[in-house]
Design an enzyme around this catalytic site. Sequence first.
Site, PDB file in Angstrom:
ATOM      1  NE  ARG A 234     106.353 184.914  84.973  1.00  0.00           N
ATOM      2  CZ  ARG A 234     105.255 184.351  84.484  1.00  0.00           C
ATOM      3  NH1 ARG A 234     104.956 183.095  84.784  1.00  0.00           N
ATOM      4  NH2 ARG A 234     104.462 185.035  83.672  1.00  0.00           N
ATOM      5  CG  ASP A 258     105.515 174.954  84.036  1.00  0.00           C
ATOM      6  OD1 ASP A 258     105.787 174.087  83.172  1.00  0.00           O
ATOM      7  OD2 ASP A 258     104.853 175.977  83.796  1.00  0.00           O
ATOM      8  CD  GLU A 263     110.777 180.430  82.132  1.00  0.00           C
ATOM      9  OE1 GLU A 263     110.573 179.779  83.167  1.00  0.00           O
ATOM     10  OE2 GLU A 263     109.862 180.876  81.398  1.00  0.00           O
ATOM     11  CG  HIS A 295     106.692 179.097  81.270  1.00  0.00           C
ATOM     12  ND1 HIS A 295     107.368 180.217  81.667  1.00  0.00           N
ATOM     13  CD2 HIS A 295     105.389 179.367  81.504  1.00  0.00           C
ATOM     14  CE1 HIS A 295     106.501 181.120  82.108  1.00  0.00           C
ATOM     15  NE2 HIS A 295     105.287 180.615  82.019  1.00  0.00           N
ATOM     16  CD  GLN A 296     104.085 170.674  80.037  1.00  0.00           C
ATOM     17  OE1 GLN A 296     105.128 170.177  79.635  1.00  0.00           O
ATOM     18  NE2 GLN A 296     102.941 170.013  80.018  1.00  0.00           N
TER      19      GLN A 296
HETATM   20  P1  NAD Z   1      97.037 186.650  91.308  1.00  0.00           P
HETATM   21  O1  NAD Z   1      97.440 188.059  91.122  1.00  0.00           O
HETATM   22  O2  NAD Z   1      95.599 186.279  91.229  1.00  0.00           O
HETATM   23  O3  NAD Z   1      97.595 186.110  92.720  1.00  0.00           O
HETATM   24  C1  NAD Z   1      98.881 186.400  93.193  1.00  0.00           C
HETATM   25  C2  NAD Z   1      98.798 186.447  94.714  1.00  0.00           C
HETATM   26  O4  NAD Z   1     100.123 186.660  95.211  1.00  0.00           O
HETATM   27  C3  NAD Z   1      97.913 187.581  95.243  1.00  0.00           C
HETATM   28  O5  NAD Z   1      96.978 187.067  96.170  1.00  0.00           O
HETATM   29  C4  NAD Z   1      98.906 188.520  95.915  1.00  0.00           C
HETATM   30  O6  NAD Z   1      98.376 189.190  97.035  1.00  0.00           O
HETATM   31  C5  NAD Z   1      99.992 187.528  96.317  1.00  0.00           C
HETATM   32  N1  NAD Z   1     101.232 188.201  96.671  1.00  0.00           N
HETATM   33  C6  NAD Z   1     101.688 189.414  96.262  1.00  0.00           C
HETATM   34  N2  NAD Z   1     102.847 189.684  96.884  1.00  0.00           N
HETATM   35  C7  NAD Z   1     103.128 188.627  97.672  1.00  0.00           C
HETATM   36  C8  NAD Z   1     104.194 188.334  98.551  1.00  0.00           C
HETATM   37  N3  NAD Z   1     105.215 189.187  98.743  1.00  0.00           N
HETATM   38  N4  NAD Z   1     104.169 187.164  99.224  1.00  0.00           N
HETATM   39  C9  NAD Z   1     103.128 186.296  99.052  1.00  0.00           C
HETATM   40  N5  NAD Z   1     102.084 186.532  98.231  1.00  0.00           N
HETATM   41  C10 NAD Z   1     102.098 187.680  97.548  1.00  0.00           C
HETATM   42  O7  NAD Z   1      97.898 185.836  90.251  1.00  0.00           O
HETATM   43  P2  NAD Z   1      97.606 184.387  89.684  1.00  0.00           P
HETATM   44  O8  NAD Z   1      96.778 184.487  88.455  1.00  0.00           O
HETATM   45  O9  NAD Z   1      97.187 183.494  90.786  1.00  0.00           O
HETATM   46  O10 NAD Z   1      99.076 183.985  89.202  1.00  0.00           O
HETATM   47  C11 NAD Z   1     100.107 183.706  90.143  1.00  0.00           C
HETATM   48  C12 NAD Z   1     101.419 183.602  89.421  1.00  0.00           C
HETATM   49  O11 NAD Z   1     101.388 182.460  88.554  1.00  0.00           O
HETATM   50  C13 NAD Z   1     101.705 184.759  88.471  1.00  0.00           C
HETATM   51  O12 NAD Z   1     102.328 185.814  89.164  1.00  0.00           O
HETATM   52  C14 NAD Z   1     102.610 184.158  87.452  1.00  0.00           C
HETATM   53  O13 NAD Z   1     103.936 184.405  87.830  1.00  0.00           O
HETATM   54  C15 NAD Z   1     102.338 182.678  87.531  1.00  0.00           C
HETATM   55  N6  NAD Z   1     101.812 182.105  86.274  1.00  0.00           N
HETATM   56  C16 NAD Z   1     102.471 181.051  85.746  1.00  0.00           C
HETATM   57  C17 NAD Z   1     102.017 180.464  84.575  1.00  0.00           C
HETATM   58  C18 NAD Z   1     102.702 179.260  83.970  1.00  0.00           C
HETATM   59  O14 NAD Z   1     102.397 178.887  82.838  1.00  0.00           O
HETATM   60  N7  NAD Z   1     103.626 178.614  84.656  1.00  0.00           N
HETATM   61  C19 NAD Z   1     100.879 180.980  83.950  1.00  0.00           C
HETATM   62  C20 NAD Z   1     100.208 182.051  84.539  1.00  0.00           C
HETATM   63  C21 NAD Z   1     100.682 182.613  85.707  1.00  0.00           C
END
Ligand code: NAD
Length: 338
Positions: A234, A258, A263, A295-296
């Site tokens: 994000r 990304d 954005e 954001h792709q």
């Molecule tokens: P997830 O919930 O499986 O994993 C997130 C991890 O972050 C968890 O292990 C959690 O414990 C950890 N976390 C929480 N607080 C934290 C902190 N303060 N410091 C460090 N780690 C911490 O989520 P995911 O499915 O792996 O997704 C991760 C991120 O990817 C999402 O939060 C989202 O923002 C992003 N995302 C981006 C896209 C994109 O198209 N660019 C698509 C999907 C998700």
Amino acid sequence: MKVAVFSTKAYDRQFLEAANSRNEHDLVFFEPRLNRDTAILAAGFPAVCVFVHDQADATTLEILASRGTRLLALRCAGFNNVDLKAAAELGITVVRVPAYSPYAVAEHAVGLILSLNRKIHRAYNRVREGNFSLDGLLGFDLHGCTVGIIGTGKIGQILAQIMKGFGCNLLAYDVYQNPELEALGAKYVELSELFPNSDIISLHCPLMPETHHLINDKAVEQMKSGVMLINTSRGALIDATAVTKGLKSGKIGSLGMDVYEQEADLFFEDLSSAIIQDDVFERLIMFPNVLVTGHQAFFTENAISKIAETTIANITDVEQSRTCVNEIRAEPTKVLVG
Ligand code: NAD
């Protein structure tokens, strides 16, 4: 159920219609984003379907509820754009797609890493202009370098597996330790150890108050000179002004993003004939060692199909008064975007 689908792009329509091939629901597609000005379009629709940049604040939800909406179906995981408390008070059920393809996002992060390292984005342009010089295209072997992964959930874990395959050493930081990472040989460390010891840092934690501007001046200062920084999570995890300074000084060797904090004013739209007013963004994209995608990372056939199928199933669950496992409620949570 009659569903007003906001922020519709051609691909949303294609995949949602395929997922709804049995015509369980009457989908009506609207291009505008949902906000308090456009909410009126959903008058008489019991269900409204939205994406990441739609605004379901209290006022918008009040307009929807007053005109018969009882279900808000998000086609994404994050729900920072929804006032869950207001939704609960107005009797609007909110459902989401908590997971679709961690591979899509992790693989995109790897794409950014490879492109930035071997300057593929620059080589592509050079060759098209008949410039076959190698000056400025020097990369480094990924084998043997250290990758610091911040956030080792679903996506961070897949990235760790892929980078392990390249022969990288893995450092990890998370509030919870993932045994799968430890099995790969990753070492969990504090950020104060991850920053100075990583050649590549990739962000995969959610946006929360604790992680807002996690990458700031202080963090950049602690990093290895020439570090590669990747953000597919994000935008607001990064203070764009701090990384701009880091890029100007050479402390940050390359940046792949990304996502970008502002954005919502840019991404998912064709602004090629517009004058972009965001000077911070414009400065960032001018660096030769910065690669920005809009954001792709999630955008694979697999992920979009899963999003569409889960969205249709969520709507069916609610219509048939079944428990929907993907319902979200206004429980106290600090996660702004997930
Ligand atoms: P997830 O919930 O499986 O994993 C997130 C991890 O972050 C968890 O292990 C959690 O414990 C950890 N976390 C929480 N607080 C934290 C902190 N303060 N410091 C460090 N780690 C911490 O989520 P995911 O499915 O792996 O997704 C991760 C991120 O990817 C999402 O939060 C989202 O923002 C992003 N995302 C981006 C896209 C994109 O198209 N660019 C698509 C999907 C998700």
